[in-house]
Scaffold this motif. Structure first.
Motif, PDB file in Angstrom:
ATOM      1  N   THR A  83      25.635  26.697  81.923  1.00 21.84           N
ATOM      2  CA  THR A  83      25.268  27.640  82.978  1.00 21.84           C
ATOM      3  C   THR A  83      26.190  28.851  83.033  1.00 21.84           C
ATOM      4  O   THR A  83      25.913  29.800  83.775  1.00 21.84           O
ATOM      5  CB  THR A  83      25.298  26.928  84.337  1.00 21.84           C
ATOM      6  OG1 THR A  83      26.558  26.273  84.498  1.00 21.84           O
ATOM      7  CG2 THR A  83      24.179  25.893  84.433  1.00 21.84           C
ATOM      8  N   ASP A  84      27.271  28.833  82.266  1.00 18.84           N
ATOM      9  CA  ASP A  84      28.205  29.965  82.261  1.00 18.84           C
ATOM     10  C   ASP A  84      27.672  31.080  81.369  1.00 18.84           C
ATOM     11  O   ASP A  84      27.334  30.853  80.207  1.00 18.84           O
ATOM     12  CB  ASP A  84      29.580  29.528  81.755  1.00 18.84           C
ATOM     13  CG  ASP A  84      30.283  28.575  82.713  1.00 18.84           C
ATOM     14  OD1 ASP A  84      29.897  28.537  83.889  1.00 18.84           O
ATOM     15  OD2 ASP A  84      31.217  27.879  82.263  1.00 18.84           O
ATOM     16  N   SER A  85      27.624  32.280  81.895  1.00 18.59           N
ATOM     17  CA  SER A  85      27.152  33.439  81.139  1.00 18.59           C
ATOM     18  C   SER A  85      28.317  34.131  80.443  1.00 18.59           C
ATOM     19  O   SER A  85      29.483  33.945  80.817  1.00 18.59           O
ATOM     20  CB  SER A  85      26.454  34.429  82.069  1.00 18.59           C
ATOM     21  OG  SER A  85      25.367  33.834  82.742  1.00 18.59           O
ATOM     22  N   GLY A  86      28.003  34.937  79.425  1.00 23.55           N
ATOM     23  CA  GLY A  86      29.043  35.693  78.761  1.00 23.55           C
ATOM     24  C   GLY A  86      28.579  36.322  77.467  1.00 23.55           C
ATOM     25  O   GLY A  86      27.444  36.116  77.020  1.00 23.55           O
ATOM     26  N   ASN A  87      29.474  37.098  76.863  1.00 22.80           N
ATOM     27  CA  ASN A  87      29.195  37.735  75.584  1.00 22.80           C
ATOM     28  C   ASN A  87      29.094  36.693  74.483  1.00 22.80           C
ATOM     29  O   ASN A  87      29.856  35.720  74.461  1.00 22.80           O
ATOM     30  CB  ASN A  87      30.308  38.725  75.214  1.00 22.80           C
ATOM     31  CG  ASN A  87      30.380  39.905  76.153  1.00 22.80           C
ATOM     32  OD1 ASN A  87      29.371  40.343  76.692  1.00 22.80           O
ATOM     33  ND2 ASN A  87      31.578  40.429  76.354  1.00 22.80           N
ATOM     34  N   VAL A  88      28.157  36.895  73.551  1.00 23.06           N
ATOM     35  CA  VAL A  88      27.989  35.997  72.407  1.00 23.06           C
ATOM     36  C   VAL A  88      27.745  36.837  71.155  1.00 23.06           C
ATOM     37  O   VAL A  88      27.500  38.042  71.230  1.00 23.06           O
ATOM     38  CB  VAL A  88      26.829  35.002  72.620  1.00 23.06           C
ATOM     39  CG1 VAL A  88      27.164  33.990  73.716  1.00 23.06           C
ATOM     40  CG2 VAL A  88      25.527  35.727  72.936  1.00 23.06           C
ATOM     41  N   PHE A  89      27.808  36.158  70.006  1.00 23.97           N
ATOM     42  CA  PHE A  89      27.748  36.861  68.733  1.00 23.97           C
ATOM     43  C   PHE A  89      26.692  36.273  67.806  1.00 23.97           C
ATOM     44  O   PHE A  89      26.634  36.598  66.624  1.00 23.97           O
ATOM     45  CB  PHE A  89      29.135  36.839  68.086  1.00 23.97           C
ATOM     46  CG  PHE A  89      30.182  37.343  69.026  1.00 23.97           C
ATOM     47  CD1 PHE A  89      30.428  38.699  69.123  1.00 23.97           C
ATOM     48  CD2 PHE A  89      30.867  36.482  69.862  1.00 23.97           C
ATOM     49  CE1 PHE A  89      31.357  39.188  70.037  1.00 23.97           C
ATOM     50  CE2 PHE A  89      31.798  36.953  70.773  1.00 23.97           C
ATOM     51  CZ  PHE A  89      32.049  38.309  70.864  1.00 23.97           C
ATOM     52  N   SER A  90      25.892  35.411  68.361  1.00 24.83           N
ATOM     53  CA  SER A  90      24.691  34.899  67.700  1.00 24.83           C
ATOM     54  C   SER A  90      23.732  34.528  68.816  1.00 24.83           C
ATOM     55  O   SER A  90      24.123  34.474  69.988  1.00 24.83           O
ATOM     56  CB  SER A  90      25.002  33.680  66.827  1.00 24.83           C
ATOM     57  OG  SER A  90      25.451  32.596  67.619  1.00 24.83           O
ATOM     58  N   VAL A  91      22.474  34.288  68.464  1.00 19.17           N
ATOM     59  CA  VAL A  91      21.506  33.907  69.484  1.00 19.17           C
ATOM     60  C   VAL A  91      20.581  32.811  68.968  1.00 19.17           C
ATOM     61  O   VAL A  91      20.334  32.702  67.765  1.00 19.17           O
ATOM     62  CB  VAL A  91      20.633  35.108  69.957  1.00 19.17           C
ATOM     63  CG1 VAL A  91      21.472  36.124  70.693  1.00 19.17           C
ATOM     64  CG2 VAL A  91      19.900  35.754  68.804  1.00 19.17           C
TER      65      VAL A  91
END
Length: 288
Positions: free
Chosen positions: A136-144
């Motif tokens: 449930t924690d949101s944030g920047n990512v580098f793949s999807v």
């Protein structure tokens, strides 16, 4: 202004019930103007709801190419991609996601949290972070996870689209890197939900081979030359540890690894060193 969203639903026509559920979850969205197309990858879309277009591809071109073909048939300032076994439970999902992009225009792509609606344990791979934390924690990512993603059409066009040579696997990493290379961020929205069954990708016979081949291609297509052996080497080490007790899996993986070096990977478009620095500063250097 009511945002217009071009929606591309990709299918091979093998899951009619799931496909219908996914389409209707899109048509139920409030606060957006929709242009929806179903792309049949080697299949003629039939029995679609009113207002939904269909595109028949004569053969299965692979997941990235199928999605790209759909983009050619929709209009809108935003694009939303949905796999045929996924659906959107909230009727305000698209308007909520677009509101997030409008509030923070440096976000170039958004992936929601993925949940199995049956209550089965959700795979940790659905959270595209090394340190998974709480889903449930949101944030920047580098793949999807590619089964449900939203981005402005201009951002998508600037990426060059989904990596067609990949056919299957890792096209979401390349798309994310090319969004970061535009000076934007990729966002994992833990407060927004897409539904998808918890099915292991290893059910595909080509899983190991294409994962390895595409990991090499990802580096060859996108990384500065000095980083290519470092990135591929780190992932080779990961797989040796992961599959040490499964020699058949390792053999298939290394078959793909060799193909990744021997076979043409398509257009090379290296991300800049500024992007490498931004990704590193944000917690994920493109080395693993």
């Amino acid at each position: 202004m009511v945002p217009r969203v071009g929606v591309v639903v990709l299918t091979q026509g093998t899951r009619p019930g799931d496909l219908d559920r996914g389409i209707r979850s899109i048509l139920a969205q409030y606060g957006v103007d929709l242009d929806v197309v179903v792309v049949g990858n080697g299949w003629q879309p039939v029995d679609l709801p009113s207002g939904v277009g269909g595109v028949a591809l004569p053969e299965n071109l692979g997941i990235p190419a199928g999605r790209n073909r759909g983009v050619e048939h929709v209009t809108g300032e935003y694009l939303f991609f949905l796999d045929d076994d996924a659906s959107i439970p909230s009727t305000t999902f698209l308007s909520d996601a677009i509101a997030k992009l409008r509030r923070e225009p440096d976000i170039g792509l958004l992936q929601p949290r993925v949940v199995d609606p049956s209550g089965a344990t959700n795979p940790r791979r659905w959270v595209p972070r090394i340190r998974k934390g709480e889903a449930t924690d949101s944030g920047n990512v580098f793949s999807v996870w590619e089964g449900a993603v939203l981005l402005p059409r201009g951002v998508f066009d600037a990426t060059g689209g989904w990596a067609e040579p990949f056919f299957y696997a890792h096209e979401g990493i390349e798309l994310a890197w090319r969004v970061w290379d535009q000076g934007l961020r990729v966002w994992y929205a833990g407060d927004l939900v897409a539904h998808h069954p918890a099915i292991e990708p290893t059910r595909h016979s080509y899983y190991y081979r294409l994962n390895a081949r595409n990991r090499v291609w990802l580096a060859r297509r996108n990384l500065p030359a000095v980083l290519i052996p470092l990135y591929v080497g780190s992932w080779t080490g990961v797989q040796l540890i992961r599959w040490a007790r499964r020699p058949a899996a390792l053999r298939a993986w290394f078959g793909g690894w060799m193909a990744g070096w021997r076979e043409p990977s398509g257009e090379r478009r290296s991300i800049g060193w500024v992007t490498v620095w931004r990704m590193t500063r944000s917690g994920r250097p493109p080395l693993i």
